[in-house]
Design a protein around this motif. Structure first.
Motif, short mmCIF file in Angstrom:
data_model
loop_
_atom_site.label_atom_id
_atom_site.label_comp_id
_atom_site.label_asym_id
_atom_site.label_seq_id
_atom_site.Cartn_x
_atom_site.Cartn_y
_atom_site.Cartn_z
N PRO A 84 0.84 -1.20 0.00
CA PRO A 84 0.00 0.00 0.00
C PRO A 84 0.88 1.25 0.00
N PRO A 85 0.36 2.39 -0.46
CA PRO A 85 1.16 3.61 -0.47
C PRO A 85 1.62 3.98 0.94
N PRO A 86 2.67 4.80 1.04
CA PRO A 86 3.27 5.10 2.35
C PRO A 86 2.29 5.60 3.41
N ASP A 87 1.36 6.47 3.04
CA ASP A 87 0.45 7.01 4.04
C ASP A 87 -0.43 5.91 4.63
N VAL A 88 -0.87 4.98 3.79
CA VAL A 88 -1.71 3.87 4.26
C VAL A 88 -0.87 2.91 5.11
N LEU A 89 0.30 2.56 4.62
CA LEU A 89 1.16 1.60 5.32
C LEU A 89 1.54 2.11 6.71
N VAL A 90 2.04 3.34 6.76
CA VAL A 90 2.44 3.92 8.05
C VAL A 90 1.25 4.02 8.99
N GLY A 91 0.11 4.42 8.47
CA GLY A 91 -1.08 4.56 9.31
C GLY A 91 -1.50 3.24 9.91
N VAL A 191 -3.63 12.38 11.24
CA VAL A 191 -2.85 13.61 11.10
C VAL A 191 -1.59 13.33 10.29
N LEU A 192 -0.87 12.27 10.66
CA LEU A 192 0.34 11.90 9.93
C LEU A 192 0.00 11.45 8.51
N GLN A 193 -1.06 10.68 8.38
CA GLN A 193 -1.44 10.21 7.05
C GLN A 193 -1.79 11.37 6.13
N ASP A 194 -2.54 12.35 6.64
CA ASP A 194 -2.90 13.51 5.82
C ASP A 194 -1.66 14.28 5.40
N GLY A 195 -0.72 14.45 6.33
CA GLY A 195 0.50 15.16 6.01
C GLY A 195 1.31 14.45 4.93
N LEU A 196 1.44 13.14 5.06
CA LEU A 196 2.16 12.38 4.05
C LEU A 196 1.47 12.46 2.70
N ARG A 197 0.14 12.38 2.73
CA ARG A 197 -0.63 12.42 1.49
C ARG A 197 -0.42 13.77 0.78
N ALA A 198 -0.39 14.84 1.56
CA ALA A 198 -0.19 16.16 0.97
C ALA A 198 1.20 16.29 0.37
N LEU A 199 2.22 15.79 1.09
CA LEU A 199 3.58 15.86 0.58
C LEU A 199 3.73 15.02 -0.69
N MET A 200 3.06 13.88 -0.70
CA MET A 200 3.14 12.99 -1.86
C MET A 200 2.46 13.60 -3.09
N SER A 201 1.57 14.56 -2.87
CA SER A 201 0.81 15.12 -3.99
C SER A 201 1.48 16.35 -4.61
N MET A 202 2.62 16.75 -4.06
CA MET A 202 3.27 17.98 -4.52
C MET A 202 3.71 17.85 -5.98
N ALA A 203 3.56 18.95 -6.70
CA ALA A 203 4.01 19.02 -8.09
C ALA A 203 4.79 20.30 -8.26
N GLY A 204 5.38 20.49 -9.42
CA GLY A 204 6.13 21.71 -9.68
C GLY A 204 5.20 22.92 -9.77
N PRO A 205 5.75 24.14 -9.69
CA PRO A 205 4.93 25.34 -9.79
C PRO A 205 4.15 25.35 -11.11
N GLN A 206 2.90 25.78 -11.02
CA GLN A 206 2.07 25.85 -12.22
C GLN A 206 2.39 27.12 -13.00
N PRO A 207 2.38 27.05 -14.33
CA PRO A 207 2.64 28.24 -15.16
C PRO A 207 1.69 29.38 -14.80
N GLY A 208 2.25 30.56 -14.62
CA GLY A 208 1.43 31.72 -14.33
C GLY A 208 1.04 31.84 -12.88
N ALA A 209 1.48 30.89 -12.04
CA ALA A 209 1.10 30.95 -10.63
C ALA A 209 1.91 32.03 -9.92
#
Length: 209
Positions: A84-91, A191-209
Motif C-alpha cells: 500500500p502507499p506510504p500514508d496507508v502503510l504507516v497509518g 494527522v500523519l497520514q494527511d501530512g504524508l498524502r499532501a507531501l506525496m501530492s506535490m508538483a512543480g509550480p504551475q505556469p502563471g502561478a
C-alpha cells in the motif's frame, strides 16, 4: 497440588509486564521502583519475582515485546504486492501499535509513545537495549527498502532516489510522530497520514502561478 497451566503462567507474565509498562511510561525507568510495579500489577513480590529477577529484566522484556510488535505489524502489512502507499502503510502500522498499548491505559495516557521515548533514552546508556533497538531498526529499514523498491518497480515512485534514503526518511517520520505524541499529547494517526498524502501530492509550480 494441581499444576498451573501454561495459559495461566502466560497471563500472569503479561499482567506483570503491562503493569510495569504503565509505570515506566508514566515515571520513566529510573524513577520507577519494583514496589511501584507490584502495586500497579496488584501482585505480591513473590508472584513477580517468580518471573523476573528485577527491574532490568523487566525493562528488557518490555522493550523486546514492544519492538517485536512493531516489527511484526510492519512485516505483515508489507507482504502485499505491491505494498500500500506510504500514508496507508504507516497509518496501519501505527494504528496497531498505538491501539494495542493505549488499551492498557484507563486515563488516556500516551503509554506507547512515552514508553518508546524511554526506550530510546535508555538505549543510549544500556548496551543490551541498544543492541535490541539496532536489530529492530535494521529489520524495519531493510523492509522499507524493499517496499520502496517495489514502489519504484511498479512506477509508483521516482527511481532516481536511492531506496535506502527514502527508507531512512520514512523511519524518521514515524519516529518524529511518536516523539510528538509523547511530548505534545495524543493525536490521531490520520494527522500523519494527511501530512504524508499532501507531501506525496506535490508538483512543480504551475505556469502563471
Amino acid at each position: 497440588m494441581a499444576r498451573v497451566s501454561q495459559e495461566h503462567l502466560d497471563a500472569r507474565r503479561r499482567q506483570i509486564l503491562e503493569g510495569a509498562a504503565r509505570c515506566f511510561a508514566r515515571n520513566g525507568f529510573h524513577a520507577t521502583s519494583m514496589q511501584d510495579v507490584l502495586k500497579e500489577a496488584d501482585l505480591s513480590a513473590g508472584a513477580v519475582y517468580r518471573y523476573f529477577s528485577g527491574k532490568d529484566e523487566l525493562i528488557t522484556a518490555i522493550v523486546k515485546g514492544v519492538l517485536a510488535e512493531v516489527r511484526a505489524a510492519f512485516e505483515e502489512i508489507t507482504r502485499q504486492s505491491p505494498p500500500p502507499p506510504p500514508d496507508v502503510l504507516v497509518g496501519e502500522v501505527l494504528a496497531r501499535a498505538l491501539g494495542r498499548w493505549e488499551t492498557l491505559s484507563a486515563d488516556g495516557e500516551a503509554t506507547f509513545p512515552r514508553l518508546i521515548m524511554q526506550v530510546w533514552a535508555e538505549a543510549a546508556r544500556n548496551p543490551e537495549l541498544a543492541g535490541v533497538v539496532d536489530e529492530v531498526y535494521g529489520v524495519v529499514t531493510t523492509a522499507w527498502i524493499r517496499v520502496v523498491e517495489a514502489y519504484q518497480d511498479a512506477g509508483m515512485m521516482r527511481a532516481d532516489i536511492p531506496a535506502e534514503h527514502v527508507a531512512r526518511t520514512m523511519v524518521a517520520t514515524v519516529q518524529g510522530f511518536i516523539a510528538q505524541q509523547s511530548l505534545l499529547g495524543p493525536a490521531p494517526v490520520e494527522v500523519l497520514q494527511d501530512g504524508l498524502r499532501a507531501l506525496m501530492s506535490m508538483a512543480g509550480p504551475q505556469p502563471g502561478a
